[in-house]
Design an enzyme around this catalytic site. Structure first.
Site, short mmCIF file in Angstrom:
data_model
loop_
_atom_site.label_atom_id
_atom_site.label_comp_id
_atom_site.label_asym_id
_atom_site.label_seq_id
_atom_site.Cartn_x
_atom_site.Cartn_y
_atom_site.Cartn_z
N THR A 72 58.51 88.47 25.25
CA THR A 72 58.25 88.75 23.83
C THR A 72 58.84 87.60 23.01
OG1 THR A 72 60.31 90.04 23.84
CG2 THR A 72 58.26 91.28 24.05
N ALA A 144 73.18 90.14 31.51
CA ALA A 144 73.32 88.74 31.10
C ALA A 144 72.92 87.86 32.27
CB ALA A 144 74.77 88.46 30.71
N ALA A 202 70.88 94.52 17.84
CA ALA A 202 72.20 94.47 17.22
C ALA A 202 73.25 93.95 18.21
CB ALA A 202 72.59 95.87 16.73
N ALA A 203 73.15 94.35 19.49
CA ALA A 203 74.13 93.90 20.49
C ALA A 203 74.05 92.38 20.63
CB ALA A 203 73.86 94.58 21.83
N CYS A 256 67.29 84.77 24.64
CA CYS A 256 67.40 86.03 23.88
C CYS A 256 68.12 85.94 22.54
CB CYS A 256 68.09 87.08 24.74
SG CYS A 256 67.08 87.58 26.14
N1 NAD Z 1 66.19 87.04 30.35
C1 NAD Z 1 67.15 87.88 30.04
O1 NAD Z 1 68.33 87.66 30.31
C2 NAD Z 1 66.84 89.17 29.33
C3 NAD Z 1 67.85 90.11 29.15
C4 NAD Z 1 67.56 91.29 28.49
C5 NAD Z 1 66.29 91.51 27.98
N2 NAD Z 1 65.32 90.56 28.15
C6 NAD Z 1 64.00 90.84 27.60
O2 NAD Z 1 63.12 91.08 28.68
C7 NAD Z 1 61.80 90.59 28.35
C8 NAD Z 1 61.37 89.61 29.44
O3 NAD Z 1 62.25 88.50 29.45
P1 NAD Z 1 62.25 87.42 30.64
O4 NAD Z 1 63.35 86.47 30.35
O5 NAD Z 1 62.22 88.12 31.95
O6 NAD Z 1 60.81 86.75 30.37
P2 NAD Z 1 59.94 85.84 31.37
O7 NAD Z 1 59.03 85.06 30.48
O8 NAD Z 1 60.84 85.11 32.31
O9 NAD Z 1 59.10 86.89 32.24
C9 NAD Z 1 58.07 87.68 31.70
C10 NAD Z 1 57.00 87.88 32.78
O10 NAD Z 1 55.99 88.73 32.26
C11 NAD Z 1 54.74 88.32 32.82
N3 NAD Z 1 53.62 88.86 32.04
C12 NAD Z 1 53.20 88.49 30.80
N4 NAD Z 1 52.15 89.24 30.41
C13 NAD Z 1 51.90 90.13 31.42
C14 NAD Z 1 50.96 91.18 31.60
N5 NAD Z 1 50.05 91.47 30.65
N6 NAD Z 1 50.98 91.88 32.76
C15 NAD Z 1 51.90 91.59 33.71
N7 NAD Z 1 52.83 90.61 33.59
C16 NAD Z 1 52.85 89.89 32.45
C17 NAD Z 1 54.83 86.82 32.80
O11 NAD Z 1 53.91 86.23 33.70
C18 NAD Z 1 56.30 86.59 33.21
O12 NAD Z 1 56.43 86.41 34.59
C19 NAD Z 1 61.91 89.96 26.97
O13 NAD Z 1 61.54 90.91 26.00
C20 NAD Z 1 63.41 89.66 26.84
O14 NAD Z 1 63.82 89.65 25.49
C21 NAD Z 1 65.56 89.42 28.83
#
Ligand code: NAD
Length: 439
Positions: A72, A144, A202-203, A256
């Site tokens: 996102t 994290a 918020a966190a 993030c």
């Molecule tokens: N990275 C972190 O440390 C972390 C921690 C907490 C929350 N988040 C949240 O988690 C979410 C994902 O973050 P991330 O870092 O893993 O992102 P990322 O971009 O590494 O991974 C997202 C994955 O989703 C896949 N994807 C996209 N559209 C899709 C669909 N329609 N169907 C199936 N798969 C699809 C992409 O190919 C990708 O592999 C975000 O909202 C982020 O804010 C991330």
């Protein structure tokens, strides 16, 4: 998901992603990202009850619970560009679920999303008159990077936001029951959906705010000859403040913090709360200021010019124990040094491939070197941008011998023993402390 599979061998976990390269890597047991302990957890469950597929539609059909964890990112176009979340991947997923679900599904929102997005998800899922019903829960992820497995196996809390209706409560209990297999019940919080979504934003805003606060103080320390580590220790011993996250540095990065604060800012603006939006935006602005200050200090210290000078960058990941380089301060610092026509050489134990991709547009101005001892060969300076343990234990006498003199060290993480480096002949520039210089 791998942790759920490893903790609950009787639950079949299928990870579906549209990216075939990522799925192929997961299937081979070699995760496409570096995260301590992840490989072992995946290997313990793969082909037993953990499966990977690109067949998103098929996996929707088979599932009882669907976790949506798609990216996102911050929107780069149109209304809300630069602040709001780009929800296109998330909406595409909602539509895939709607098109392929034939039985009741609990849809769990795991991506970080703006407040009230679960409501939008529910609206999409009920947009087609069908016999299938859906319950939408919010279950934001607080892990994290760098300590993800530990955070998932032993979380401070698990947050589940659900509807107050009977059905909403039942769905919440199903999800809570899965976590309860390894998380103590008193750490599983059940709230309404909006509180859950807002708590995640918020966190991250509060965590980033602590970093920007100590970084803001680091500049004052440099101007007044106070020591930011001493100040952080003194204020952190107050139980109301606490010690964590008071480490001054070149700034925070990662996918993030910035994204989520900008999202919060956008939400505040949307509700006409400009003073609150300005307050949180300043956390991001201080972070940018700290990175610029660090880069500018390198140039001004090295006699106001770095043209043609070789500068080794120790670490490109946004923090230690990850290969992730998204929003890494190292990216900004490298670009600024190249702008000043330095010859930049980047070294990192896990993030070199991502660094090559991130800086590809800079061409020959940047080179990449896995071995830090070779990176410093003929360098005028080295700068620590990631707090990898590896950099603590290196032979700095040998490094000094290989460098041009006077040799400069810019420690953007206050990682090294500055007095020892000074004794070896380095001119040392930490963050928020008096520099140790022979000049
Ligand atoms: N990275 C972190 O440390 C972390 C921690 C907490 C929350 N988040 C949240 O988690 C979410 C994902 O973050 P991330 O870092 O893993 O992102 P990322 O971009 O590494 O991974 C997202 C994955 O989703 C896949 N994807 C996209 N559209 C899709 C669909 N329609 N169907 C199936 N798969 C699809 C992409 O190919 C990708 O592999 C975000 O909202 C982020 O804010 C991330």
């Amino acid at each position: 998901m791998a942790v759920i599979a490893s903790k609950c061998p009787d639950i079949r976990v299928v990870v579906a992603d549209i990216d075939p390269d990522r799925i192929a890597a997961w299937q081979s047991g070699e995760p496409p990202i570096y995260e301590p302990g992840l490989r072992e957890v995946v290997r313990s469950a793969i082909h037993r009850n953990l499966f990977f597929t690109t067949d998103v539609a098929g996996s929707v059909e088979d599932a009882d619970l669907i976790f949506v964890s798609v990216n996102t990112p911050t929107k780069t176009f149109g209304e809300g560009a630069g602040k709001a979340s780009d929800l296109q991947y998330w909406e595409a997923t909602a539509r895939t679920i709607l098109a392929n679900a034939k039985t009741h599904k609990i849809v769990v929102e795991k991506s970080t999303l703006p407040v009230r997005t679960a409501e939008a998800m529910a609206r999409i899922l009920t947009s087609k008159s069908s016999a299938v019903c859906f319950d939408v829960l919010s279950n934001p992820e607080f892990l994290a990077e760098g300590s993800a497995i530990r955070d998932l196996e032993c979380p401070d809390r698990v947050l589940i936001g659900g509807e107050a209706s009977e059905r909403g409560r039942r769905a919440t209990e199903v999800l809570a029951g899965i976590y309860a297999r390894w998380v103590p019940e008193d750490r599983i919080l059940k709230t309404n959906v909006w509180s859950s979504e807002l708590s995640k934003l918020a966190a991250n805003a509060m965590l980033a705010q602590r970093i920007s606060s100590i970084n803001a103080l680091s500049e004052l320390c440099e101007a007044t000859e106070a020591d930011v580590a001493e100040v952080a220790c003194a204020i952190g011993m107050d139980r109301r403040i606490g010690r964590e996250f008071l480490q001054a540095s070149v700034g925070f990065g990662g996918s993030c913090f910035k994204k989520d604060i900008l999202n919060l800012v956008y939400l505040c603006e949307h509700f006409g709360l400009q003073a609150i939006a300005d307050y949180w935006l300043q956390v991001v602005r201080i972070n940018e200021h700290q990175q610029e200050r660090f880069a500018r200090n390198i140039v001004s210290t090295m006699f106001n010019t770095v043209v043609g000078k070789r500068i080794a960058i120790f670490g490109f990941a946004f923090k230690a124990n990850t290969g992730d380089t998204r929003e890494s301060p190292a990216n900004y610092v490298c670009r600024r040094l190249v702008e000043e026509r330095a010859r930049v050489v980047v070294t990192d134990p896990q993030a070199l491939d991502n660094a090559r991709r991130d800086l590809a547009d800079l061409g020959d101005a940047v080179t990449f070197e896995p071995d830090p001892m070779r990176a410093v060969e003929g360098a005028h300076a080295f700068a620590v941008l990631t707090e990898w343990d590896l950099y603590r234990g290196m032979d700095y006498q040998a490094i000094h011998d290989r460098m041009e003199h006077p040799a400069f060290c810019f420690d953007g993480r206050n990682l090294l023993n500055h007095a020892a480096l000074f004794d070896l002949g380095f001119n040392v520039y930490p963050i928020g402390k008096v520099p140790l210089t022979h000049l």
